[in-house]
Design a protein around this motif. Structure first.
Motif, PDB file in Angstrom:
ATOM      1  N   ILE A   3       0.853  -1.177   0.000  1.00 48.96           N
ATOM      2  CA  ILE A   3       0.000   0.000   0.000  1.00 48.96           C
ATOM      3  C   ILE A   3       0.892   1.231   0.000  1.00 48.96           C
ATOM      4  O   ILE A   3       1.806   1.340   0.816  1.00 48.96           O
ATOM      5  CB  ILE A   3      -0.915   0.005   1.244  1.00 48.96           C
ATOM      6  CG1 ILE A   3      -1.822  -1.228   1.220  1.00 48.96           C
ATOM      7  CG2 ILE A   3      -1.730   1.280   1.322  1.00 48.96           C
ATOM      8  CD1 ILE A   3      -2.603  -1.427   2.489  1.00 48.96           C
ATOM      9  N   PRO A   4       0.649   2.172  -0.910  1.00 50.32           N
ATOM     10  CA  PRO A   4       1.501   3.364  -0.963  1.00 50.32           C
ATOM     11  C   PRO A   4       1.308   4.233   0.267  1.00 50.32           C
ATOM     12  O   PRO A   4       0.207   4.323   0.815  1.00 50.32           O
ATOM     13  CB  PRO A   4       1.056   4.087  -2.230  1.00 50.32           C
ATOM     14  CG  PRO A   4      -0.244   3.494  -2.610  1.00 50.32           C
ATOM     15  CD  PRO A   4      -0.361   2.161  -1.948  1.00 50.32           C
ATOM     16  N   SER A   9       3.502   8.161  -5.063  1.00 51.46           N
ATOM     17  CA  SER A   9       2.829   7.716  -6.280  1.00 51.46           C
ATOM     18  C   SER A   9       2.527   6.231  -6.185  1.00 51.46           C
ATOM     19  O   SER A   9       3.310   5.463  -5.630  1.00 51.46           O
ATOM     20  CB  SER A   9       3.731   7.994  -7.478  1.00 51.46           C
ATOM     21  OG  SER A   9       3.191   7.421  -8.635  1.00 51.46           O
ATOM     22  N   ARG A  10       1.390   5.820  -6.765  1.00 51.81           N
ATOM     23  CA  ARG A  10       1.068   4.397  -6.816  1.00 51.81           C
ATOM     24  C   ARG A  10       1.925   3.695  -7.857  1.00 51.81           C
ATOM     25  O   ARG A  10       2.055   2.484  -7.826  1.00 51.81           O
ATOM     26  CB  ARG A  10      -0.407   4.209  -7.140  1.00 51.81           C
ATOM     27  CG  ARG A  10      -1.309   4.635  -6.004  1.00 51.81           C
ATOM     28  CD  ARG A  10      -2.732   4.398  -6.376  1.00 51.81           C
ATOM     29  NE  ARG A  10      -3.042   5.190  -7.568  1.00 51.81           N
ATOM     30  CZ  ARG A  10      -4.259   5.560  -7.906  1.00 51.81           C
ATOM     31  NH1 ARG A  10      -5.274   5.214  -7.180  1.00 51.81           N
ATOM     32  NH2 ARG A  10      -4.460   6.278  -8.999  1.00 51.81           N
ATOM     33  N   ASP A  12       5.350   2.590  -9.421  1.00 53.24           N
ATOM     34  CA  ASP A  12       6.682   2.345  -8.875  1.00 53.24           C
ATOM     35  C   ASP A  12       7.753   2.802  -9.869  1.00 53.24           C
ATOM     36  O   ASP A  12       8.094   2.091 -10.808  1.00 53.24           O
ATOM     37  CB  ASP A  12       6.835   0.861  -8.560  1.00 53.24           C
ATOM     38  CG  ASP A  12       8.113   0.542  -7.818  1.00 53.24           C
ATOM     39  OD1 ASP A  12       8.904   1.468  -7.545  1.00 53.24           O
ATOM     40  OD2 ASP A  12       8.327  -0.631  -7.497  1.00 53.24           O
ATOM     41  N   GLU A  66      -0.795   9.924 -13.727  1.00 52.75           N
ATOM     42  CA  GLU A  66      -1.148  10.144 -12.322  1.00 52.75           C
ATOM     43  C   GLU A  66      -0.831  11.565 -11.912  1.00 52.75           C
ATOM     44  O   GLU A  66      -1.606  12.219 -11.237  1.00 52.75           O
ATOM     45  CB  GLU A  66      -0.355   9.188 -11.422  1.00 52.75           C
ATOM     46  CG  GLU A  66      -1.108   8.001 -10.988  1.00 52.75           C
ATOM     47  CD  GLU A  66      -0.329   7.209  -9.960  1.00 52.75           C
ATOM     48  OE1 GLU A  66       0.603   7.725  -9.332  1.00 52.75           O
ATOM     49  OE2 GLU A  66      -0.679   6.036  -9.797  1.00 52.75           O
TER      50      GLU A  66
END
Length: 74
Positions: A3-4, A9-10, A12, A66
Motif C-alpha cells: 500500500i503506498p 505515487s502508486r 513504482d 497520475e
C-alpha cells in the motif's frame, strides 16, 4: 506491491529504472553478439531490450498520467 504511503505515487518509478537497466544490459549483449557473428542471440537480446524499454515507457506514462490527474483534483 504494498500500500503506498501518503504523498507517494502508486506507480513504482524504481521499477521503471530497473526495466531501463535491463534494456541497457540486453542491448549491450545484443551488440556483443552481433560483433561475434551470433545473429540469432543478438536478435533475441534486441527483442528483450525492446520489451524492457517498452515496459519502462509504460510505467513512466502511467506516472505522468497520475501526476497530471493529481493536478486536476480540487
Amino acid at each position: 506491491m504494498g500500500i503506498p504511503e501518503a504523498g507517494t505515487s502508486r506507480v513504482d518509478i524504481d521499477e521503471a529504472a530497473r526495466q531501463l537497466e535491463l534494456a541497457i544490459h540486453d542491448a549491450r549483449v545484443a551488440f556483443d553478439c552481433m560483433n561475434l557473428g551470433d545473429l540469432d542471440r543478438a536478435h533475441t537480446h534486441a527483442i528483450t531490450a525492446r520489451a524492457a524499454a517498452d515496459a519502462a515507457e509504460n510505467i513512466l506514462r502511467a506516472a505522468l498520467g497520475e501526476s497530471l490527474s493529481a493536478h486536476d483534483e480540487p
